[in-house]
Write a protein that holds these residues in place. Structure first.
Motif, PDB file in Angstrom:
ATOM      1  N   VAL A   7     -12.404 -67.719 -29.080  1.00 34.80           N
ATOM      2  CA  VAL A   7     -11.907 -67.999 -27.731  1.00 34.80           C
ATOM      3  C   VAL A   7     -11.375 -69.420 -27.651  1.00 34.80           C
ATOM      4  N   GLN A   8     -12.021 -70.333 -28.341  1.00 42.45           N
ATOM      5  CA  GLN A   8     -11.612 -71.725 -28.287  1.00 42.45           C
ATOM      6  C   GLN A   8     -10.432 -72.018 -29.207  1.00 42.45           C
ATOM      7  N   ASP A   9     -10.103 -71.103 -30.127  1.00 40.37           N
ATOM      8  CA  ASP A   9      -9.018 -71.305 -31.070  1.00 40.37           C
ATOM      9  C   ASP A   9      -7.681 -71.196 -30.343  1.00 40.37           C
ATOM     10  N   ASP A  10      -6.893 -72.263 -30.371  1.00 39.80           N
ATOM     11  CA  ASP A  10      -5.638 -72.286 -29.630  1.00 39.80           C
ATOM     12  C   ASP A  10      -4.626 -71.285 -30.183  1.00 39.80           C
ATOM     13  N   GLU A  11      -4.802 -70.858 -31.451  1.00 39.72           N
ATOM     14  CA  GLU A  11      -3.900 -69.869 -32.014  1.00 39.72           C
ATOM     15  C   GLU A  11      -3.974 -68.544 -31.257  1.00 39.72           C
ATOM     16  N   GLY A  12      -5.113 -68.295 -30.582  1.00 39.44           N
ATOM     17  CA  GLY A  12      -5.260 -67.059 -29.844  1.00 39.44           C
ATOM     18  C   GLY A  12      -5.003 -67.206 -28.362  1.00 39.44           C
ATOM     19  N   SER A  13      -4.474 -68.343 -27.951  1.00 40.20           N
ATOM     20  CA  SER A  13      -4.264 -68.600 -26.536  1.00 40.20           C
ATOM     21  C   SER A  13      -3.037 -67.853 -26.016  1.00 40.20           C
ATOM     22  N   ALA A  14      -3.200 -67.204 -24.880  1.00 43.52           N
ATOM     23  CA  ALA A  14      -2.063 -66.536 -24.251  1.00 43.52           C
ATOM     24  C   ALA A  14      -1.010 -67.539 -23.800  1.00 43.52           C
ATOM     25  N   TYR A  81      -3.732 -61.882 -15.957  1.00 46.88           N
ATOM     26  CA  TYR A  81      -5.169 -61.742 -16.161  1.00 46.88           C
ATOM     27  C   TYR A  81      -5.588 -62.059 -17.605  1.00 46.88           C
ATOM     28  N   VAL A  82      -4.636 -62.452 -18.450  1.00 51.33           N
ATOM     29  CA  VAL A  82      -4.909 -62.603 -19.878  1.00 51.33           C
ATOM     30  C   VAL A  82      -5.256 -64.050 -20.227  1.00 51.33           C
ATOM     31  N   ARG A  83      -6.313 -64.212 -21.021  1.00 54.78           N
ATOM     32  CA  ARG A  83      -6.740 -65.537 -21.466  1.00 54.78           C
ATOM     33  C   ARG A  83      -6.355 -65.790 -22.914  1.00 54.78           C
ATOM     34  N   GLU A  84      -6.540 -64.792 -23.763  1.00 59.10           N
ATOM     35  CA  GLU A  84      -6.219 -64.929 -25.180  1.00 59.10           C
ATOM     36  C   GLU A  84      -5.535 -63.664 -25.665  1.00 59.10           C
ATOM     37  N   VAL A  85      -4.962 -63.738 -26.862  1.00 61.73           N
ATOM     38  CA  VAL A  85      -4.243 -62.606 -27.438  1.00 61.73           C
ATOM     39  C   VAL A  85      -4.744 -62.349 -28.851  1.00 61.73           C
ATOM     40  N   ASP A  86      -4.612 -61.093 -29.291  1.00 64.11           N
ATOM     41  CA  ASP A  86      -4.975 -60.753 -30.660  1.00 64.11           C
ATOM     42  C   ASP A  86      -3.718 -60.393 -31.442  1.00 64.11           C
ATOM     43  N   GLY A  87      -3.897 -59.954 -32.690  1.00 70.31           N
ATOM     44  CA  GLY A  87      -2.751 -59.671 -33.538  1.00 70.31           C
ATOM     45  C   GLY A  87      -1.850 -58.582 -32.997  1.00 70.31           C
ATOM     46  N   THR A  88      -2.436 -57.544 -32.425  1.00 74.09           N
ATOM     47  CA  THR A  88      -1.631 -56.453 -31.877  1.00 74.09           C
ATOM     48  C   THR A  88      -0.762 -56.929 -30.728  1.00 74.09           C
ATOM     49  N   VAL A  89      -1.348 -57.699 -29.833  1.00 70.85           N
ATOM     50  CA  VAL A  89      -0.594 -58.223 -28.693  1.00 70.85           C
ATOM     51  C   VAL A  89       0.525 -59.144 -29.167  1.00 70.85           C
ATOM     52  N   LEU A 137       2.894 -53.080 -24.209  1.00 69.81           N
ATOM     53  CA  LEU A 137       2.130 -54.316 -24.015  1.00 69.81           C
ATOM     54  C   LEU A 137       1.185 -54.192 -22.832  1.00 69.81           C
ATOM     55  N   THR A 138       1.649 -53.579 -21.759  1.00 63.07           N
ATOM     56  CA  THR A 138       0.812 -53.374 -20.574  1.00 63.07           C
ATOM     57  C   THR A 138      -0.400 -52.513 -20.897  1.00 63.07           C
TER      58      THR A 138
END
Length: 215
Positions: A7-14, A81-89, A137-138
C-alpha cells in the motif's frame, strides 16, 4: 513484502496512473486540432473555398473532442474510489491510453473520407474499443474493492457498466452498418445521446446518495 508495504509503495499508487492518463488525454485532444489549418495568401474566393473545405475537419474535431472528454470524465469517476492499482488494472489502463492516443488517426479518416464506409467503420470501431476498455476497467475495479479507499457502491457501478455497455453497443453496431450506409451509421451514433442523458442523470443521483451515506 507484506500487504501494508505494498500500500505504501508508490509504484502501486493510483495517482501515478491518473497523472499519466491526464497527460495522454491532453495530448490526444491537442493532436486532434493540428490538421485544422488554412493556406496563407488566399484571395477572398480561395479563402471561402478553403474555409468550406476545412469544415469537415472542424466537425470531426468537435465530435472527437466530445468523445475523448466523455471518456476522460468517466475515467476520473472510475478512479474516484481507487487508492492503489495492481498489474491487471495497469495493463488495462495502459491499453486504454494507447487507444486514446490513437484517436487522432480515425478522426482524420472521418474528416477526410467521411463519406466512405471504411472510414466510418474504423472510427466506430475505435470508439467501441475505447468503451470496451473502460468497461473492463470499471468491472475489474468494482470486483477489487481492496484497491479502493472505499468499495464502489453497487448501484453506481451497475449504472456505469450500463452506460459504457450502451456506448460499446451503439458504436459496435455502427461498424457493419457503415458498410450499408455511412450516413446512416453516423446518424445511428445519435441514438446514444438520450441514453447518456438518462444514465448521466441517474449517475448524479446515485453518486449523491452514496456521498450522503458516506460511500
Amino acid at each position: 513484502m507484506n500487504g501494508h508495504q505494498r500500500v505504501q509503495d508508490d509504484e502501486g499508487s493510483a495517482a501515478r496512473l491518473l497523472a499519466l492518463s491526464d497527460g495522454v488525454f491532453a495530448i490526444a485532444m491537442t493532436l486532434l486540432a493540428l490538421d485544422i489549418t488554412l493556406p496563407a495568401g488566399l484571395d477572398p474566393a480561395g479563402f471561402q473555398r478553403a474555409l468550406s473545405d476545412v469544415m469537415p475537419k472542424v466537425w470531426a474535431y468537435v465530435l472527437s473532442l466530445l468523445v475523448i472528454a466523455a471518456f476522460w470524465r468517466g475515467h476520473h469517476q472510475i478512479f474516484r474510489y481507487v487508492r492503489e492499482v495492481d498489474g491487471t488494472v495497469i495493463r488495462i489502463g495502459l491499453l486504454g491510453l494507447g487507444l486514446i492516443a490513437l484517436m487522432p488517426f480515425p478522426t482524420t479518416l472521418l474528416a477526410e473520407y467521411g463519406d466512405l464506409s471504411q472510414a466510418v467503420a474504423v472510427y466506430s470501431a475505435a470508439v467501441a474499443a475505447m468503451g470496451a476498455n473502460q468497461l473492463a476497467l470499471t468491472v475489474v475495479l468494482w470486483k477489487r474493492p481492496w484497491l479502493g479507499r472505499a468499495a464502489l457502491p453497487d448501484p453506481v457501478a451497475r449504472n456505469d457498466v450500463a452506460d459504457l455497455a450502451a456506448t460499446v453497443l451503439v458504436f459496435a453496431v455502427a461498424v457493419p452498418l457503415a458498410f450499408v450506409s455511412p450516413t446512416g451509421a453516423k446518424l445511428w451514433w445519435a441514438v446514444l445521446i438520450p441514453v447518456r442523458v438518462v444514465t448521466g442523470k441517474r449517475s448524479k443521483r446515485l453518486r449523491a446518495a452514496a456521498q450522503r451515506s458516506g460511500g
